[in-house]
Design a protein around this motif. Structure first.
Motif, PDB file in Angstrom:
ATOM      1  N   MET A 303     -29.405  95.180   5.888  1.00 56.10           N
ATOM      2  CA  MET A 303     -29.174  94.476   7.600  1.00 56.10           C
ATOM      3  C   MET A 303     -28.927  92.822   7.677  1.00 56.10           C
ATOM      4  N   ARG A 304     -29.199  91.957   6.812  1.00 60.33           N
ATOM      5  CA  ARG A 304     -27.882  90.043   6.508  1.00 60.33           C
ATOM      6  C   ARG A 304     -26.753  90.615   6.416  1.00 60.33           C
ATOM      7  N   SER A 305     -26.527  91.522   5.240  1.00 61.01           N
ATOM      8  CA  SER A 305     -24.988  91.535   4.859  1.00 61.01           C
ATOM      9  C   SER A 305     -24.113  92.679   6.662  1.00 61.01           C
ATOM     10  N   TYR A 306     -24.766  92.982   6.776  1.00 56.72           N
ATOM     11  CA  TYR A 306     -24.915  94.033   8.251  1.00 56.72           C
ATOM     12  C   TYR A 306     -23.796  93.037   9.545  1.00 56.72           C
ATOM     13  N   LEU A 307     -25.193  92.295   9.849  1.00 53.27           N
ATOM     14  CA  LEU A 307     -24.693  91.007  10.534  1.00 53.27           C
ATOM     15  C   LEU A 307     -23.465  89.500   9.563  1.00 53.27           C
ATOM     16  N   SER A 308     -24.328  89.525   8.874  1.00 56.55           N
ATOM     17  CA  SER A 308     -23.062  88.696   8.225  1.00 56.55           C
ATOM     18  C   SER A 308     -21.336  89.546   9.109  1.00 56.55           C
ATOM     19  N   PHE A 309     -21.005  90.403   8.143  1.00 53.69           N
ATOM     20  CA  PHE A 309     -19.940  91.327   8.600  1.00 53.69           C
ATOM     21  C   PHE A 309     -19.952  91.555   9.818  1.00 53.69           C
ATOM     22  N   ILE A 310     -20.554  91.715  10.593  1.00 51.08           N
ATOM     23  CA  ILE A 310     -20.628  91.408  12.083  1.00 51.08           C
ATOM     24  C   ILE A 310     -19.505  90.325  13.219  1.00 51.08           C
ATOM     25  N   VAL A 311     -20.799  88.795  11.869  1.00 52.84           N
ATOM     26  CA  VAL A 311     -19.579  87.535  12.220  1.00 52.84           C
ATOM     27  C   VAL A 311     -18.903  87.387  12.147  1.00 52.84           C
ATOM     28  N   GLU A 312     -18.142  87.982  10.787  1.00 53.51           N
ATOM     29  CA  GLU A 312     -17.173  87.359  10.641  1.00 53.51           C
ATOM     30  C   GLU A 312     -16.209  88.346  11.226  1.00 53.51           C
ATOM     31  N   LYS A 313     -15.994  88.979  11.278  1.00 51.49           N
ATOM     32  CA  LYS A 313     -14.944  90.497  11.763  1.00 51.49           C
ATOM     33  C   LYS A 313     -15.549  89.707  13.803  1.00 51.49           C
ATOM     34  N   ARG A 314     -16.033  89.064  14.143  1.00 51.94           N
ATOM     35  CA  ARG A 314     -16.148  88.914  15.204  1.00 51.94           C
ATOM     36  C   ARG A 314     -15.863  89.691  16.476  1.00 51.94           C
ATOM     37  N   PHE A 315     -16.987  91.059  16.334  1.00 51.77           N
ATOM     38  CA  PHE A 315     -17.036  92.010  17.167  1.00 51.77           C
ATOM     39  C   PHE A 315     -18.754  90.731  18.188  1.00 51.77           C
ATOM     40  N   ASN A 316     -18.743  91.747  19.297  1.00 52.54           N
ATOM     41  CA  ASN A 316     -19.580  91.042  19.625  1.00 52.54           C
ATOM     42  C   ASN A 316     -20.946  91.782  19.736  1.00 52.54           C
ATOM     43  N   LEU A 317     -21.585  90.754  19.883  1.00 51.83           N
ATOM     44  CA  LEU A 317     -23.454  91.459  19.691  1.00 51.83           C
ATOM     45  C   LEU A 317     -24.966  90.979  20.867  1.00 51.83           C
ATOM     46  N   GLU A 318     -25.774  92.050  20.807  1.00 49.75           N
ATOM     47  CA  GLU A 318     -26.126  91.984  22.131  1.00 49.75           C
ATOM     48  C   GLU A 318     -27.534  92.331  21.493  1.00 49.75           C
ATOM     49  N   TRP A 319     -28.902  91.563  21.418  1.00 48.67           N
ATOM     50  CA  TRP A 319     -30.054  91.860  21.256  1.00 48.67           C
ATOM     51  C   TRP A 319     -31.279  90.889  22.770  1.00 48.67           C
ATOM     52  N   TYR A 320     -32.479  91.835  22.373  1.00 47.58           N
ATOM     53  CA  TYR A 320     -33.344  91.107  23.274  1.00 47.58           C
ATOM     54  C   TYR A 320     -34.191  90.367  22.630  1.00 47.58           C
ATOM     55  N   ILE A 321     -34.519  88.672  22.582  1.00 41.82           N
ATOM     56  CA  ILE A 321     -35.281  87.774  21.614  1.00 41.82           C
ATOM     57  C   ILE A 321     -36.559  87.609  21.773  1.00 41.82           C
ATOM     58  N   GLU A 322     -36.594  88.622  23.067  1.00 45.20           N
ATOM     59  CA  GLU A 322     -38.384  88.873  23.133  1.00 45.20           C
ATOM     60  C   GLU A 322     -38.886  90.015  22.544  1.00 45.20           C
TER      61      GLU A 322
END
Length: 757
Positions: A303-322
């Motif tokens: 999961m950490r590697s995937y989110l790091s890739f998403i941040v690096e490639k500048r894709f938009n994210l969405e999740w429910y912080i609650e």
């Protein structure tokens, strides 16, 4: 210098199209299929030109898009089968395009390979991946950024040097081989990575939009959307919405799609990954993840590697912080896990950043509130499956008013982390900033305000005129504060009748029209449902309520002059100000697990603004007990503490009473909460607990966490824990006594108004 066109083709027709295109745009340059090129045999100075054929859907209602009918007949206009391509080329040449990626020499690709890839990975495979990504970017320029989708994700991540190094480090900790950990992490990543398809995204959007289009009309904050579109050109966006309904994601997706934003990758719980929703949603951009994975270090690596890739490639994210839907209508405590992973990625990558977008989504009516209220009162949650989905879809056939999408102030995550300092509380500060911005952006609907008014009044039936009188001071306050309030016309006259009818249709209110005048009251056993509507607006009144309780303490002599000031500014002021500030901070501490407060200085500043409205001369006049009492009496119709806070102090009373009664017994939280539900119902029937909506497992959970935070659950000494429980119960009783005194003031004011009339 030689050059080669790297052709990404599937059929002979596509090969012909690319050959003709290359002859026209790159005369004399050879065309080689991507899978046939022998990279190792090429001269380092050879330029590789990636290219592919793009098939566009036909124009439908002014827009090129895929329809549900295409999926039903198993046809994908963006990827037509070989036997149809020649006909499309003849009869619809506007649907056939060739895109060219950014050229690169073999030497340049070799340098990238040495920098990014782990040892042992194939250079030919790396070149193929880079060519595919480059052509994909060129295609996006043609079809629009709204179709920006990540492809070849697992392959790119697992072959990177950073991933292999992280896998080796974890393997050493676990006493395993690096290869086995890397393979397990890749397998787990492949299970949750969104394998997006433009066809499925178009079909998903058009099909599942039916879950909300008949039920709600949607409005959005256009000014902020315009700013976000500019920001999105250079930075990825992380949308963190409030979570009230299963359609939240569909509502937000439709708003962003209509304003030409690229689709978000939505992180959601595995409970919604059932067939057929799961496979479709995954290919439309939903990333289904485990609710909890702290005990699985390999899953955490994936999961950490995937989110790091998403941040690096500048894709938009969405999740429910609650972490889940609100069962009470107000924001739940933030879950920090995913935010921590994104924060780690931002800080680990040089110059990387994301812009956090706090997002509020509220509804005039929600059909699922009754079920959530039952869950909060101790009922069991229905499992999500195909049967549940069909039932849920049928429930959306009735029009239920407006859904409003509003945005808090966007902020840089990197800057927010720097401002938050260091230590364990750092991430909590950022999360609380998100929650505070969501609350500030959340509009007050007419249905929320009506729920606030009726729950705060005596438990009886009211005429429309009486309800209008109750609402009037609330509307005045909203206007004076400049809050995002409802259309005032929906709170008076014919508009109020419409609002009451909506709440009656939703089962929140019941009406009687067998007498000379029609009257409304909260439906029996539906106080928790009414509270859900009220709680959507409640946070706007909390600061004012705390001020009122603080003023009452001063006027009653519960605080004395002198004492330490909570800040330097107050320290220069003699008299009651400093102890009054200490008192409101004490009240704030009692409510810190129910509401999201800003930092202490900002909190006191906001309360000062409330005092400017309630007692305009407080900054210059001599603040005696008598002066404060007179200011309270003068606030005719605008005392909100009892209506705002009674529910929460009633819930605390139940938990504190139960903990005191348990003495030194070993506590099991779930057992205690279950016992509190029974005690709460009993005290409500006896009239000790004034708010029926306070009988709530969710509210008792917040009170239990407060007790634990105060050392009143566990401790080194049984006598010390018992003393803390008793002290907490005394504080709660004190606050309830103040609320009772405010009720007496309100009753006297109402009697005076009736006498004047």
């Amino acid at each position: 210098m030689s050059a080669i066109v790297l052709a990404q083709v599937r059929t002979g027709v596509e090969q012909e199209i690319l050959d003709e295109w290359a002859a026209k745009h790159h005369p004399g340059v050879g065309v080689v299929r991507l899978e046939d090129v022998d990279v190792a045999a090429l001269d380092p100075d050879t330029t590789l030109i990636p290219a592919r054929v793009v098939w566009l859907p036909p124009v439908r209602r002014g827009e090129r898009k895929v329809a549900l009918a295409d999926a039903i007949v198993l046809s994908n206009p963006r990827r037509p089968p070989a036997f149809r391509q020649a006909a499309i080329r003849r009869h619809g040449p506007d649907r056939v395009r060739v895109v060219q990626g950014v050229p690169a020499t073999v030497a340049e690709l070799g340098a990238r390979y040495d920098e990014r890839q782990a040892e042992g990975t194939s250079f030919a495979g790396f070149v193929g991946m880079q060519a595919a990504i480059s052509a994909e970017r060129a295609e996006l320029e043609l079809v629009g950024t709204r179709y920006k989708v990540p492809r070849l994700v697992a392959e790119q991540i697992s072959s990177s040097a950073r991933f292999q190094a992280a896998a080796a480090e974890l393997a050493a900790e676990l006493g395993r081989s690096a290869a086995s950990v890397a393979q397990e992490a890749t397998d787990k990543m492949s299970a949750f990575v969104a394998t997006q398809s433009r066809l499925v995204r178009d079909v998903f959007t058009s099909t599942f939009s039916g879950l909300y289009e008949r039920a709600w009309s949607v409005s959005a904050d256009l000014d902020t959307l315009g700013r976000l579109r500019s920001v999105n050109k250079s930075s990825s966006l992380v949308f963190l919405p409030s979570h009230r309904s299963y359609v939240d994601s569909l509502i937000l997706a439709s708003v962003l799609h209509q304003h030409d934003f690229p689709p978000n990758l939505v992180l959601g719980g595995e409970n919604l990954a059932f067939w057929p929703l799961g496979p479709i949603a995954r290919r439309a951009g939903t990333v289904f993840i485990r609710r909890k994975f702290g005990a699985d270090p390999v899953y955490k690596l994936a999961m950490r590697s995937y989110l790091s890739f998403i941040v690096e490639k500048r894709f938009n994210l969405e999740w429910y912080i609650e972490g889940g839907r609100s069962r009470t209508g107000k924001l739940r405590p933030p879950m920090l896990g995913l935010l921590a992973y994104v924060a780690d990625a931002v800080e680990a990558l040089d110059a990387a950043d994301v812009v956090v977008v706090p997002t509020s989504i509220v509804y005039d009516q929600l059909p699922e509130i009754a079920a959530m209220a039952k869950e909060s009162a101790g009922g069991t949650k229905s499992p999500e499956d195909l049967k549940w989905l069909l039932k849920y879809a049928r429930a959306q056939r009735t029009y239920r008013g407006e859904a409003r999408v509003r945005f808090g102030e966007p902020f840089s995550l990197r800057e927010a982390l720097a401002e938050a300092g260091t230590g364990r509380a750092r991430l909590e500060k950022v999360a609380f900033k998100v929650m505070d911005e969501i609350n500030a952006a959340t509009p007050i609907s007419a249905t929320s305000l009506a729920g606030f008014a009726l729950l705060g009044a005596a438990d009886r039936a009211y005429t429309a005129r009486e309800i209008e009188v109750i609402l009037a001071p609330l509307l005045t306050y909203i206007d004076t504060r400049g809050l995002p309030g409802p259309d005032p016309s929906l709170c008076r006259g014919l508009g109020l009748l419409t609002t009451l009818r909506e709440l009656t249709d939703a089962g929140v209110l019941e009406t009687f029209d067998g007498g000379p005048e029609q009257v409304w009251s909260i439906a029996p056993d539906n106080h928790a449902v009414a509270a859900y509507y009220r709680n959507g607006a409640l946070h706007h009144f909390v600061g004012r309520a705390i001020v009122e309780l603080g003023m009452l303490a001063v006027s009653a002599g519960d605080v004395v002059e002198g004492g330490p000031a909570p800040d330097a500014q107050a320290g220069a002021d003699e008299g009651l100000l400093a102890p009054a500030q200490q008192e409101v901070l004490r009240i704030r501490d009692l409510l810190k697990f129910e509401f999201f407060f800003p930092a202490k200085q900002e909190f006191l500043h906001r309360l000062g603004a409330e005092m400017d409205l309630l007692a305009p001369g407080w900054r210059t006049d001599r603040r005696t007990k008598e002066w404060v009492h007179a200011a309270l009496l003068a606030s005719t119709g605008q005392l909100f503490a009892r209506r705002t806070l009674q529910t929460f102090f009633d819930a605390q009373l139940v938990v504190a009473t139960r903990l005191v009664a348990l003495g030194s017994e070993e506590l099991d939280k779930e057992e205690v909460l279950t016992e509190c539900l029974g005690l709460g119902r009993q005290l409500s029937l006896q009239g000790v607990v004034h708010s029926k909506d306070s009988v709530s497992r969710e509210l008792y959970d917040g009170a239990y966490r407060l007790a634990d935070n105060r050392g009143a659950v566990h401790g080194d000494s049984a006598s010390e824990v018992a003393s803390r429980r008793r002290a907490w119960l005394d504080e709660v009783e004190e606050m309830r006594c103040r609320l009772a005194r405010i009720a007496e003031i309100e009753a006297a004011q109402a009697a005076a108004r009736e006498a004047d009339a």
